[in-house]
Write a protein that holds these residues in place. Structure first.
Motif, mmCIF file in Angstrom:
data_model
loop_
_atom_site.group_PDB
_atom_site.id
_atom_site.type_symbol
_atom_site.label_atom_id
_atom_site.label_comp_id
_atom_site.label_asym_id
_atom_site.label_seq_id
_atom_site.Cartn_x
_atom_site.Cartn_y
_atom_site.Cartn_z
ATOM 1 N N VAL A 1 0.868 -1.183 0.000
ATOM 2 C CA VAL A 1 0.000 0.000 0.000
ATOM 3 C C VAL A 1 0.898 1.225 0.000
ATOM 4 O O VAL A 1 1.846 1.311 0.781
ATOM 5 C CB VAL A 1 -0.916 0.023 1.239
ATOM 6 C CG1 VAL A 1 -1.751 1.298 1.259
ATOM 7 C CG2 VAL A 1 -1.836 -1.197 1.264
ATOM 8 N N GLU A 2 0.597 2.181 -0.839
ATOM 9 C CA GLU A 2 1.426 3.381 -0.948
ATOM 10 C C GLU A 2 0.775 4.565 -0.216
ATOM 11 O O GLU A 2 -0.448 4.661 -0.124
ATOM 12 C CB GLU A 2 1.630 3.757 -2.424
ATOM 13 C CG GLU A 2 2.274 2.670 -3.269
ATOM 14 C CD GLU A 2 3.719 2.406 -2.903
ATOM 15 O OE1 GLU A 2 4.318 3.260 -2.225
ATOM 16 O OE2 GLU A 2 4.250 1.353 -3.290
ATOM 17 N N GLY A 3 1.620 5.430 0.302
ATOM 18 C CA GLY A 3 1.152 6.724 0.803
ATOM 19 C C GLY A 3 0.445 6.713 2.134
ATOM 20 O O GLY A 3 -0.477 7.511 2.342
ATOM 21 N N ALA A 4 0.833 5.865 3.074
ATOM 22 C CA ALA A 4 0.189 5.845 4.393
ATOM 23 C C ALA A 4 0.520 7.121 5.163
ATOM 24 O O ALA A 4 1.660 7.590 5.162
ATOM 25 C CB ALA A 4 0.647 4.625 5.184
ATOM 26 N N ALA A 5 -0.469 7.711 5.815
ATOM 27 C CA ALA A 5 -0.281 8.913 6.619
ATOM 28 C C ALA A 5 -1.270 8.885 7.768
ATOM 29 O O ALA A 5 -2.264 8.157 7.730
ATOM 30 C CB ALA A 5 -0.478 10.165 5.766
ATOM 31 N N ILE A 6 -0.985 9.672 8.796
ATOM 32 C CA ILE A 6 -1.900 9.723 9.930
ATOM 33 C C ILE A 6 -2.144 11.166 10.349
ATOM 34 O O ILE A 6 -1.237 11.998 10.335
ATOM 35 C CB ILE A 6 -1.362 8.899 11.130
ATOM 36 C CG1 ILE A 6 -2.438 8.770 12.218
ATOM 37 C CG2 ILE A 6 -0.076 9.492 11.688
ATOM 38 C CD1 ILE A 6 -2.153 7.700 13.232
ATOM 39 N N ASP A 7 -3.387 11.466 10.670
ATOM 40 C CA ASP A 7 -3.795 12.766 11.192
ATOM 41 C C ASP A 7 -4.056 12.559 12.683
ATOM 42 O O ASP A 7 -5.118 12.073 13.073
ATOM 43 C CB ASP A 7 -5.061 13.224 10.460
ATOM 44 C CG ASP A 7 -5.555 14.590 10.923
ATOM 45 O OD1 ASP A 7 -5.154 15.025 12.012
ATOM 46 O OD2 ASP A 7 -6.359 15.204 10.203
ATOM 47 N N LEU A 8 -3.080 12.906 13.526
ATOM 48 C CA LEU A 8 -3.181 12.590 14.946
ATOM 49 C C LEU A 8 -4.378 13.276 15.596
ATOM 50 O O LEU A 8 -5.032 12.692 16.466
ATOM 51 C CB LEU A 8 -1.893 12.976 15.677
ATOM 52 C CG LEU A 8 -1.793 12.511 17.131
ATOM 53 C CD1 LEU A 8 -1.855 10.989 17.223
ATOM 54 C CD2 LEU A 8 -0.523 13.037 17.791
ATOM 55 N N ALA A 9 -4.677 14.504 15.189
ATOM 56 C CA ALA A 9 -5.824 15.195 15.769
ATOM 57 C C ALA A 9 -7.113 14.431 15.489
ATOM 58 O O ALA A 9 -7.987 14.305 16.354
ATOM 59 C CB ALA A 9 -5.914 16.613 15.210
ATOM 60 N N ARG A 10 -7.227 13.888 14.287
ATOM 61 C CA ARG A 10 -8.421 13.113 13.941
ATOM 62 C C ARG A 10 -8.438 11.782 14.712
ATOM 63 O O ARG A 10 -9.504 11.307 15.127
ATOM 64 C CB ARG A 10 -8.453 12.865 12.438
ATOM 65 C CG ARG A 10 -9.737 12.221 11.945
ATOM 66 C CD ARG A 10 -9.776 12.161 10.443
ATOM 67 N NE ARG A 10 -10.944 11.433 9.968
ATOM 68 C CZ ARG A 10 -11.205 11.177 8.688
ATOM 69 N NH1 ARG A 10 -10.365 11.614 7.746
ATOM 70 N NH2 ARG A 10 -12.282 10.522 8.348
ATOM 71 N N THR A 11 -7.248 11.189 14.893
ATOM 72 C CA THR A 11 -7.155 9.965 15.687
ATOM 73 C C THR A 11 -7.644 10.219 17.109
ATOM 74 O O THR A 11 -8.414 9.425 17.669
ATOM 75 C CB THR A 11 -5.702 9.462 15.733
ATOM 76 O OG1 THR A 11 -5.255 9.199 14.409
ATOM 77 C CG2 THR A 11 -5.586 8.189 16.558
ATOM 78 N N MET A 12 -7.208 11.328 17.685
ATOM 79 C CA MET A 12 -7.621 11.656 19.044
ATOM 80 C C MET A 12 -9.118 11.945 19.110
ATOM 81 O O MET A 12 -9.790 11.597 20.096
ATOM 82 C CB MET A 12 -6.819 12.851 19.565
ATOM 83 C CG MET A 12 -5.339 12.553 19.769
ATOM 84 S SD MET A 12 -5.059 11.240 21.005
ATOM 85 C CE MET A 12 -3.258 11.236 21.088
ATOM 86 N N ALA A 13 -9.652 12.565 18.089
ATOM 87 C CA ALA A 13 -11.095 12.831 18.054
ATOM 88 C C ALA A 13 -11.877 11.515 17.998
ATOM 89 O O ALA A 13 -12.924 11.366 18.644
ATOM 90 C CB ALA A 13 -11.436 13.714 16.861
#
Length: 463
Positions: free
Chosen positions: A78-90
């Motif tokens: 899978v290409e291009g994995a990213a994480i939005d920590l603020a959204r994870t916390m929400a």
């Protein structure tokens, strides 16, 4: 001022308190519960639940990164994995909100009156609660103290700014580039590993000779290997000295001082009971160190005052607190109950997980038992192979003369789900033959329990 008068007053709506109040309400006891924060206590709001949500998100993201690097054993890419920590916390906060709302609904369903505010004892049967609308007096025939615990703060590293407790760590909106964890117990390792999987550079220091000092070396070894594979720096026999704007100064085992760069320092050196600021000093309660001393019915040294949960000492576990709460409610309803649990399972949600119930081999020997030990590795378990997680094992400890099971331990992916089987086997007084003779579904990790029992009996089938 109008007083509230009730048969039972529960102070604290964490796992201990809310379970006690719900069960008391179910049994027809006129119950009031006081809580100055959200229902659910540390566990639901800033502990067990949010930390497991963060750990799960970190595991998912880490798996995607491996796929992106072409390192997935099954060939998935899978290409291009990213994480939005603020959204994870929400997302995590959404789970917490659903659970705390559920607790409130259950209290209402049980006809428990909820008072929001901080309770302070005036005497053994009366408290004053500072609410948003003013002071409220509550008088009760029986009082249950369930005020929980809080993170221990080190004098040299007071919380604030870059120095955070697990509470602040579970609310971060930006990922620390460099994180130093002070304390190599289960909280520090769980969160440190999670942040490493999210992308932080993590270092862990522990003052004793071994991380997870409450577990034996065989159970800890697979966790150590995983930490090394993740390039998480672990330093044992190392003490935290002081912090500055750039990180933490420590003293290593050889007496030398070293500076660890960090933009966040997570202090996880234990928890202490919440007993200050609630007027407990007005009561003549016997103590066991910092904790409130109780008997096998959770009674304190004062008549009609009970204490449950973390304020009563180790093990400071939510499921112990819940069991105490349920028991006390039934005692107040006139039922004959006493604390007679043979074991309390404990789970460490590291990578891999650790679960224990009952006695370890060393503990059993220390108590004078001649024992049999059976151990079965997940590397010989078909389900573990298909899940690409063969590290770890299941171990069973039994008396050599009767084959009575004294303890069960495991380390491996997902072994937390074996905890109920372990506890049930011990509570039911199982023998090796009982477990060995029980058909375990194939292919599952639980087969390792049966194989460990067979191994202890001298005839394992698959190793």
């Amino acid at each position: 001022m109008k007083e509230i008068v009730c048969k039972l007053l529960v102070i604290g709506a964490g796992p201990a308190g809310y379970v006690c109040a719900i069960r008391a309400g179910q049994l027809g006891i006129d119950t009031v519960i006081v809580e100055d924060k959200k229902p659910g206590g540390t566990c639901l709001n800033v502990g067990c639940i949010p930390s497991k949500a963060l750990i799960h998100a970190a595991e998912e993201f880490d798996a995607l990164r491996l796929m992106g690097a072409g390192k997935h054993p099954a060939g998935i890419r899978v290409e291009g994995a990213a994480i939005d920590l603020a959204r994870t916390m929400a997302w995590k906060d959404g789970i917490v909100g659903r659970l705390t709302s559920g607790v409130t609904a259950l209290l209402h369903k049980a006809k428990v009156k909820i008072v929001h505010g901080r309770a302070v004892f005036l005497d053994g049967k009366m408290v004053e609660v500072a609410t948003e609308t003013g002071a409220q007096i509550i008088r009760a025939e029986n009082v249950v103290i369930a005020t929980g615990s809080q993170p221990v703060e080190l004098p040299a590293l007071p919380f604030g700014g870059a120095i955070i407790s697990s509470t602040e760590a579970l609310a971060l909106k930006e990922l620390p580039k460099k994180l130093v964890v002070v304390g190599g117990g289960y909280i520090g390792l769980e969160l440190g590993t999670a942040f490493s999987k999210l992308g932080s550079e993590v270092s862990i220091i522990e003052a004793t000779a071994q991380i997870l000092p409450q577990y034996d070396a065989d159970l800890v070894r697979p966790v150590q290997r995983k930490l090394a594979e993740r390039n998480i720096r672990v330093q044992t026999m190392t003490k935290a000295l002081s912090s500055d704007d750039h990180g933490l100064r420590v003293e290593t085992a050889d007496g030398k001082q070293e500076h660890l760069a960090a933009d966040r320092i997570l202090v996880t050196v234990g928890r202490e009971p919440n007993t200050s600021g609630s007027g407990l000093e007005q009561l003549d309660l016997d103590r066991s160190g910092r904790f409130i001393r109780i008997d096998d019915r959770c009674r304190t040294s004062m008549r009609s005052i009970y204490a449950i949960g973390d304020v009563t000492g180790e093990p400071m576990l939510a499921h112990r607190a819940m069991a105490q709460g349920e028991m006390v409610a039934e005692i107040l309803a006139g039922r004959k109950r006493a604390w007679d649990k043979r074991c309390i399972p404990a789970v460490c949600f590291t990578d891999p997980e650790i679960v224990t119930a009952g006695l370890s081999p060393d503990e059993a020997r220390a108590q004078g038992y001649d024992i049999r030990v059976g151990q079965f590795p997940f590397s010989a378990n078909g389900r573990a192979m298909t899940m690409q997680s063969e590290e770890g094992f299941v171990r069973i400890v039994a008396r050599a003369d009767t084959n009575l099971v004294l303890g069960l331990q495991a380390v491996g992916q997902g072994v937390s789900e074996l905890s109920a089987d372990f506890a049930l086997a011990i509570e039911m007084g199982s023998r090796l033959e009982d477990i060995a003779g029980t058909i375990h579904a194939h292919p599952t990790r639980s087969e390792a329990i049966q194989e460990a029992a067979l191994k202890a009996l001298g005839h394992a089938l698959h190793i």
